[in-house]
Design a protein around this motif. Structure first.
Motif, PDB file in Angstrom:
ATOM      1  N   VAL A 203       0.547  -2.114   1.854  1.00 37.62           N
ATOM      2  CA  VAL A 203       1.246  -1.029   1.164  1.00 37.62           C
ATOM      3  C   VAL A 203       1.726  -0.029   2.209  1.00 37.62           C
ATOM      4  O   VAL A 203       0.928   0.508   2.992  1.00 37.62           O
ATOM      5  CB  VAL A 203       0.337  -0.317   0.149  1.00 37.62           C
ATOM      6  CG1 VAL A 203       1.084   0.836  -0.525  1.00 37.62           C
ATOM      7  CG2 VAL A 203      -0.175  -1.303  -0.892  1.00 37.62           C
ATOM      8  N   TYR A 223       5.620   1.631  -1.447  1.00 40.93           N
ATOM      9  CA  TYR A 223       5.102   2.658  -2.351  1.00 40.93           C
ATOM     10  C   TYR A 223       6.165   3.685  -2.740  1.00 40.93           C
ATOM     11  O   TYR A 223       6.005   4.396  -3.740  1.00 40.93           O
ATOM     12  CB  TYR A 223       3.894   3.362  -1.735  1.00 40.93           C
ATOM     13  CG  TYR A 223       4.229   4.328  -0.621  1.00 40.93           C
ATOM     14  CD1 TYR A 223       4.564   5.652  -0.881  1.00 40.93           C
ATOM     15  CD2 TYR A 223       4.224   3.915   0.707  1.00 40.93           C
ATOM     16  CE1 TYR A 223       4.886   6.533   0.136  1.00 40.93           C
ATOM     17  CE2 TYR A 223       4.545   4.786   1.734  1.00 40.93           C
ATOM     18  CZ  TYR A 223       4.877   6.093   1.441  1.00 40.93           C
ATOM     19  OH  TYR A 223       5.207   6.951   2.454  1.00 40.93           O
ATOM     20  N   PRO A 228       1.569   1.326  -6.004  1.00 36.89           N
ATOM     21  CA  PRO A 228       0.799   0.077  -5.888  1.00 36.89           C
ATOM     22  C   PRO A 228      -0.218  -0.109  -7.001  1.00 36.89           C
ATOM     23  O   PRO A 228      -0.492  -1.242  -7.420  1.00 36.89           O
ATOM     24  CB  PRO A 228       0.119   0.207  -4.520  1.00 36.89           C
ATOM     25  CG  PRO A 228       0.153   1.661  -4.202  1.00 36.89           C
ATOM     26  CD  PRO A 228       1.392   2.186  -4.829  1.00 36.89           C
TER      27      PRO A 228
END
Length: 339
Positions: A203, A223, A228
């Motif tokens: 992420v 993100y 996420p």
């Protein structure tokens, strides 16, 4: 060495990057069990700017007492120039790297932003031959953090952040999500998880995707486009390299029996929810370890684990390096080079 003075970056007050002064400072004294290192490069880490501004992010009762002036920094790579009489594992001329006196040096006792630093021999390891000093200096704290969280705690010191000792979990065949995957700890966590046989979800913001896939990420979540916690499910382990008050949002991404490891745990308040969901939340504080740096050296030497450098600055420009850090979105590590 004929001079008892060296160049170092010191500060005489808390504040922003402008308080970092490149100036003359006394050479460190060599005590029993120590090695004197001529520093070639210094790696920057969040505790550097936390200390620089007086640990404002910590509760007041946790803030260490500091004596001015002091020298920031923990992570170094350089050459051995002198050794104490009782040190037998190193020789003058050895290329070495270390995380110096952490967490013992939280109040400015590590002193890495300098031309020379004295290092306890137990915290020192031979530098991986396959990488230069700048890349070696970028490894110690961030790589040891990821290693101690994910592979082997490596010590028996009491955990200052929770009542129980942190326990890494098996990674082979598991799904691991790394939040803040492009940063110092995060980019090592991605590589370690992949190396140990995990399916890795990284992420970060979109500009880091190519790098993180190159480092081993199987999936990528931007993100800035997709939270996420809204799309990730049935995760075995979340390494939240950012941590803080928002780390609880990852509880719903984990399967029962999973684990959440926030690198920065302060502000987390979801203990009851985690217990209800059957999730282990655990953290620890990274500690200096020459033995573990020696253990991971072959992975750095072979390229199985890579150190990504965001940027480099001369030691004299440490304030500019801190200004870069303050802008955030760091890809890998910021390093100071020492002539």
């Amino acid at each position: 060495m004929t001079s008892t003075m060296m160049k170092a970056v010191r500060q005489h007050a808390f504040g922003g990057p402008e308080v970092l002064q490149y100036e003359d400072a006394p050479m460190p004294e060599l005590n029993a069990g120590e090695v004197l290192v001529r520093v070639h490069a210094v790696g920057l880490n969040p505790p550097d700017w936390y200390l620089r501004d007086g640990y404002k992010m910590l509760p007041e009762e946790w803030r260490p007492e500091v004596t001015f002036p002091f020298i920031l920094g923990t992570d170094i790579s350089g050459m051995v120039t002198a050794i104490a009489d009782d040190v037998t594992d190193f020789a003058i001329g050895d290329a070495v790297y270390a995380m110096v006196r952490f967490p013992d040096g939280l109040a400015g006792g590590s002193k890495a932003y300098a031309e020379y630093v004295s290092v306890p021999a137990s915290e020192l390891a031979i530098k991986p031959a396959g990488i230069d000093h700048a890349h070696a200096a970028g490894a110690p704290m961030s790589l040891l953090t990821a290693w101690q969280f994910m592979i082997d705690l490596g010590h028996t010191a009491p955990n200052p952040l929770q009542a129980t000792s942190h326990q890494p979990v098996p990674l082979k065949g598991k799904t691991v999500l790394v939040n803040g995957a492009a940063g110092g700890v995060g980019h090592f966590a991605v590589q370690i998880a992949k190396l140990k046989g995990a399916h890795v979800i990284a992420v970060a913001s979109g500009r880091h995707e190519a790098l993180l896939r190159d480092l081993g990420a199987d999936e990528f979540i931007d993100y800035t486009k997709t939270p996420p916690e809204e799309v990730a499910r049935n995760i075995d382990l979340v390494i939240d390299a950012l941590g803080g008050p928002t780390t609880g949002r990852f509880l719903t991404t984990l399967k029962r029996g999973g684990a959440l490891f926030p690198i920065f745990p302060l502000g987390f308040s979801g203990e009851k929810e985690a217990e209800k969901l059957g999730i282990t939340v655990s953290t620890t504080q990274v500690r200096s370890s020459g033995a573990q740096l020696a253990e991971v050296a072959h992975l750095l030497d072979s390229g199985e684990i890579r150190v990504v450098l965001d940027s480099t600055f001369a030691l004299a420009d440490a304030s500019k390096a801190h200004e870069r850090a303050a802008k955030g979105h760091i890809q890998g590590k910021i390093v100071l080079t020492v002539d």
